[in-house]
Write an enzyme that holds these catalytic residues in place. Structure first.
Site, mmCIF file in Angstrom:
data_model
loop_
_atom_site.group_PDB
_atom_site.id
_atom_site.type_symbol
_atom_site.label_atom_id
_atom_site.label_comp_id
_atom_site.label_asym_id
_atom_site.label_seq_id
_atom_site.Cartn_x
_atom_site.Cartn_y
_atom_site.Cartn_z
ATOM 1 N N HIS A 95 0.866 -1.391 -0.094
ATOM 2 C CA HIS A 95 0.032 -0.057 0.002
ATOM 3 C C HIS A 95 0.766 1.427 0.074
ATOM 4 O O HIS A 95 0.333 2.284 0.462
ATOM 5 C CB HIS A 95 -0.994 0.168 1.100
ATOM 6 C CG HIS A 95 -1.605 -1.261 1.724
ATOM 7 N ND1 HIS A 95 -2.977 -1.405 1.010
ATOM 8 C CD2 HIS A 95 -1.320 -2.271 2.096
ATOM 9 C CE1 HIS A 95 -3.334 -2.705 1.397
ATOM 10 N NE2 HIS A 95 -2.258 -3.224 2.106
ATOM 11 N N SER A 154 16.079 21.643 -14.714
ATOM 12 C CA SER A 154 14.649 22.549 -14.894
ATOM 13 C C SER A 154 15.504 23.762 -15.612
ATOM 14 O O SER A 154 16.297 24.384 -15.237
ATOM 15 C CB SER A 154 14.147 22.715 -13.474
ATOM 16 O OG SER A 154 13.167 23.964 -13.622
ATOM 17 N N LYS A 200 16.715 21.484 -9.416
ATOM 18 C CA LYS A 200 15.815 20.267 -9.778
ATOM 19 C C LYS A 200 17.000 19.329 -10.528
ATOM 20 O O LYS A 200 17.624 19.765 -11.247
ATOM 21 C CB LYS A 200 14.761 20.712 -10.784
ATOM 22 C CG LYS A 200 13.699 21.320 -9.977
ATOM 23 C CD LYS A 200 12.845 20.510 -9.056
ATOM 24 C CE LYS A 200 12.072 19.458 -9.829
ATOM 25 N NZ LYS A 200 10.790 20.122 -10.477
ATOM 26 N N ASN A 223 15.733 16.011 -12.615
ATOM 27 C CA ASN A 223 14.388 15.321 -12.973
ATOM 28 C C ASN A 223 14.851 13.861 -13.744
ATOM 29 O O ASN A 223 15.631 14.037 -14.633
ATOM 30 C CB ASN A 223 13.505 16.376 -13.955
ATOM 31 C CG ASN A 223 13.081 17.384 -13.268
ATOM 32 O OD1 ASN A 223 12.611 17.451 -11.954
ATOM 33 N ND2 ASN A 223 12.919 18.499 -14.042
ATOM 34 N N GLU A 264 9.853 8.985 -16.231
ATOM 35 C CA GLU A 264 8.720 9.212 -16.623
ATOM 36 C C GLU A 264 8.260 9.143 -18.033
ATOM 37 O O GLU A 264 7.170 8.406 -18.086
ATOM 38 C CB GLU A 264 8.744 10.947 -16.457
ATOM 39 C CG GLU A 264 8.929 11.205 -15.254
ATOM 40 C CD GLU A 264 9.345 12.770 -14.836
ATOM 41 O OE1 GLU A 264 8.350 13.501 -14.801
ATOM 42 O OE2 GLU A 264 10.600 13.157 -14.730
ATOM 43 N N TYR A 280 -7.727 -13.035 -46.377
ATOM 44 C CA TYR A 280 -6.981 -11.592 -46.357
ATOM 45 C C TYR A 280 -8.313 -10.600 -46.618
ATOM 46 O O TYR A 280 -8.913 -10.459 -47.280
ATOM 47 C CB TYR A 280 -5.971 -11.405 -47.336
ATOM 48 C CG TYR A 280 -5.297 -10.126 -47.414
ATOM 49 C CD1 TYR A 280 -4.088 -9.805 -46.575
ATOM 50 C CD2 TYR A 280 -5.646 -9.181 -48.343
ATOM 51 C CE1 TYR A 280 -3.510 -8.549 -46.473
ATOM 52 C CE2 TYR A 280 -5.057 -7.911 -48.227
ATOM 53 C CZ TYR A 280 -4.002 -7.776 -47.393
ATOM 54 O OH TYR A 280 -3.447 -6.501 -47.353
ATOM 55 N N GLN A 320 -3.521 -4.837 -43.936
ATOM 56 C CA GLN A 320 -2.302 -3.799 -43.798
ATOM 57 C C GLN A 320 -1.896 -2.782 -42.844
ATOM 58 O O GLN A 320 -0.782 -2.404 -42.660
ATOM 59 C CB GLN A 320 -2.387 -3.003 -45.203
ATOM 60 C CG GLN A 320 -1.448 -1.988 -45.538
ATOM 61 C CD GLN A 320 -1.531 -1.448 -46.944
ATOM 62 O OE1 GLN A 320 -1.178 -2.185 -48.156
ATOM 63 N NE2 GLN A 320 -2.223 -0.199 -47.188
ATOM 64 N N LYS A 340 0.934 -3.296 -39.564
ATOM 65 C CA LYS A 340 2.395 -2.778 -39.499
ATOM 66 C C LYS A 340 2.750 -2.003 -38.416
ATOM 67 O O LYS A 340 3.592 -2.050 -37.626
ATOM 68 C CB LYS A 340 2.853 -2.653 -40.606
ATOM 69 C CG LYS A 340 3.074 -4.151 -41.270
ATOM 70 C CD LYS A 340 3.257 -4.014 -42.651
ATOM 71 C CE LYS A 340 2.791 -4.936 -43.787
ATOM 72 N NZ LYS A 340 1.046 -4.925 -43.699
HETATM 73 N N1 ARG Z 1 0.462 -3.881 -48.651
HETATM 74 C C1 ARG Z 1 -0.243 -5.060 -48.575
HETATM 75 C C2 ARG Z 1 -0.336 -5.460 -46.872
HETATM 76 O O1 ARG Z 1 0.539 -5.043 -46.126
HETATM 77 C C3 ARG Z 1 0.194 -6.423 -49.109
HETATM 78 C C4 ARG Z 1 -0.956 -7.407 -49.492
HETATM 79 C C5 ARG Z 1 -1.872 -6.766 -50.490
HETATM 80 N N2 ARG Z 1 -2.780 -7.721 -51.085
HETATM 81 C C6 ARG Z 1 -3.923 -7.567 -51.596
HETATM 82 N N3 ARG Z 1 -4.719 -8.551 -51.801
HETATM 83 N N4 ARG Z 1 -4.340 -6.403 -51.918
HETATM 84 O O2 ARG Z 1 -1.353 -6.321 -46.600
#
Ligand code: ARG
Length: 456
Positions: free
Chosen positions: A153, A274, A280, A282, A287, A314, A319, A322
């Site tokens: 606590h 600071s 200070k 920091n 943080e 798919y 896409q 990523k």
């Molecule tokens: N740039 C696309 C992705 O990252 C590649 C795959 C595209 N495939 C498609 N059927 N349009 O997903």
């Protein structure tokens, strides 16, 4: 790009929403590696002539050089890394470039590239976590016997050693590493050759490309191969948990560096000043690590929501898998490096820790345990007696070890002078020799054991 079917190109806005080259160019090395494996397999299976195979492989090598040396021009109208590489290949070797895309699709291509990228990243993070553990272990070794208050606590609870406290984070990092390793194990199946979604009629050898790319086996189901992003979600989940661990340590460092605690001092290299208050120092990096864990958690959530409800196989939604992964990986690597640097460089104020450990009747549990061990009282009764003695000490404004024997015996006549032995914090930590406990001998041994478990 799409050949005969289309009379006009896309609207500018269509191009803008569709384009991914701005971020998926990070996959270039993996894209080229996978294409070379695919090409060699097509030659071996007689789908591609050796001459075309050689031309394609040489062209891909040239493209890799162009990208690495910054001479490659990425074109947004070519959408993504796959089309950029293929278009450049056509410029270099001519129409034979078009044969590379036999028996594959961008769907299995991107799934393969991304797995390879995440796999490399997992290996890098494992190394960073190991370095982080090594820094914690070095400090834990130095401070196996440095007494500090342990908290529950955020109230001083029982004395522990600073080394013991740091070893808790070594365990967390160890579990993080095992989560990432687990993710890597499941990730390591090759989607290449699943083609668009259904497999291909060409006589390909998926085991060959899988082996060449270091995968354990080809993915068993073509629909799953192109639509699975579990590896990315698992990566983000493990990254989020790891970030939470870093954030908890960061929060402690913020507390420990404050004037109220003064438990540690960060090096100048990991401290900011600071612009207005000269006194200070920091802990900005701590943080920011605490803050950035929020982004990694957000990235996990972002991908979970992208994937939720997507029908097989798919969809272009994928896409958008990523950027959350790239951002989380970059952020985690940065935070790990910063935390490792701060831990390695910090100096410990053992006096301040010891003073804080002496405050707050922190050995009350030791007193209660003594009443159980020596006078054979039931623990609940011992707890009550100790509670009354704490109340007495509090009213007198002194510590438990400063109450007179007569005052103690007024509460419990059986108490003897020997009780004084357990009221000091050093005796208290030294007595906690149970497995996993905080006694300095345990901590020293635990450091050795942890080095064996994690650093070999
Ligand atoms: N740039 C696309 C992705 O990252 C590649 C795959 C595209 N495939 C498609 N059927 N349009 O997903």
């Amino acid at each position: 790009m799409w050949g005969g079917r289309f009379a006009t190109g896309p609207a500018a806005i269509m191009e803008r929403i569709n384009v991914s080259i701005g971020f998926d160019q990070r996959l270039h090395a993996h894209d080229i590696r996978a294409s070379k494996a695919h090409c060699a397999m097509l030659v071996k299976c007689g789908v591609l002539s050796a001459a075309d195979g050689d031309a394609i492989a040489a062209g891909l090598d040239q493209i890799r050089d162009e990208i690495v040396t910054g001479r490659f021009v990425f074109r947004t109208e070519l959408e993504d890394i796959h089309m950029n590489v293929e278009a450049r290949l056509a410029e270099i070797i001519g129409p034979a470039a078009g044969r590379l895309h036999t028996a594959r699709s961008r769907n299995d291509q991107v799934a393969t590239d991304f797995r390879l990228w995440v796999r490399d990243t997992l290996d890098g993070i494992d190394g960073a976590l190991k370095t982080f553990q090594a820094a914690l272990l070095d400090q834990a070794e130095c401070h196996a016997g440095t007494v500090m208050p342990g908290f529950t606590h955020l109230q001083a609870a029982q004395p522990v050693t600073f080394g013991h406290h740091l070893l808790a984070y070594v365990e967390m990092a160890g579990r993080d590493r095992s989560r990432f390793a687990d993710c890597r194990r499941r990730l390591n199946e090759c989607p290449l050759g699943a083609a668009a979604l259904a497999g291909t009629s060409f006589p390909i050898d998926r085991a060959m490309t899988a082996a060449e790319l270091g995968f354990d086996r080809p993915a068993a189901n073509s629909l799953d191969a192109v639509s699975d992003r579990d590896f990315a979600m698992e990566f983000l989940a493990a990254a989020a948990i790891c970030a939470i661990h870093l954030s908890r340590l960061a929060e402690e460092m913020v507390l420990w560096t404050s004037a109220q605690f003064r438990f540690i001092r960060l090096s100048d290299a990991f401290t900011t000043g600071s612009s207005i208050m000269p006194q200070k120092r920091n802990p900005d990096a701590a943080e920011l690590t605490r803050a950035k864990s929020g982004r990694i958690i957000g990235n996990l959530n972002a991908l979970l929501v992208v994937m939720k409800g997507l029908p097989l196989a798919y969809s272009k939604d994928m896409q958008d898998d990523k950027e959350p992964v790239f951002e989380a990986a970059d952020t985690l690597e940065l935070c790990l490096a910063a935390m490792t640097g701060m831990i390695a460089d910090m100096t410990v104020n053992a006096d301040a820790m010891l003073t804080a450990a002496g405050a707050g009747f922190i050995t009350a549990t030791d007193l209660a345990d003594w009443l159980v061990r020596v006078l054979f009282l039931p623990f609940r009764q011992a707890h009550h007696i100790t509670g009354r003695l704490v109340k007495l000490a509090e009213s007198k404004g002194c510590g438990l070890d400063q109450i007179s024997l007569a005052e103690m015996q007024a509460e419990e006549p059986g108490i003897t002078p020997a009780v004084m032995d357990v009221l000091g914090v050093a005796r208290s930590v030294a007595s906690r020799t149970s497995f996993g406990g905080t006694a300095p001998v345990n901590v020293a041994a635990a450091v050795v054991a942890a080095r064996g478990r994690f650093l070999l």
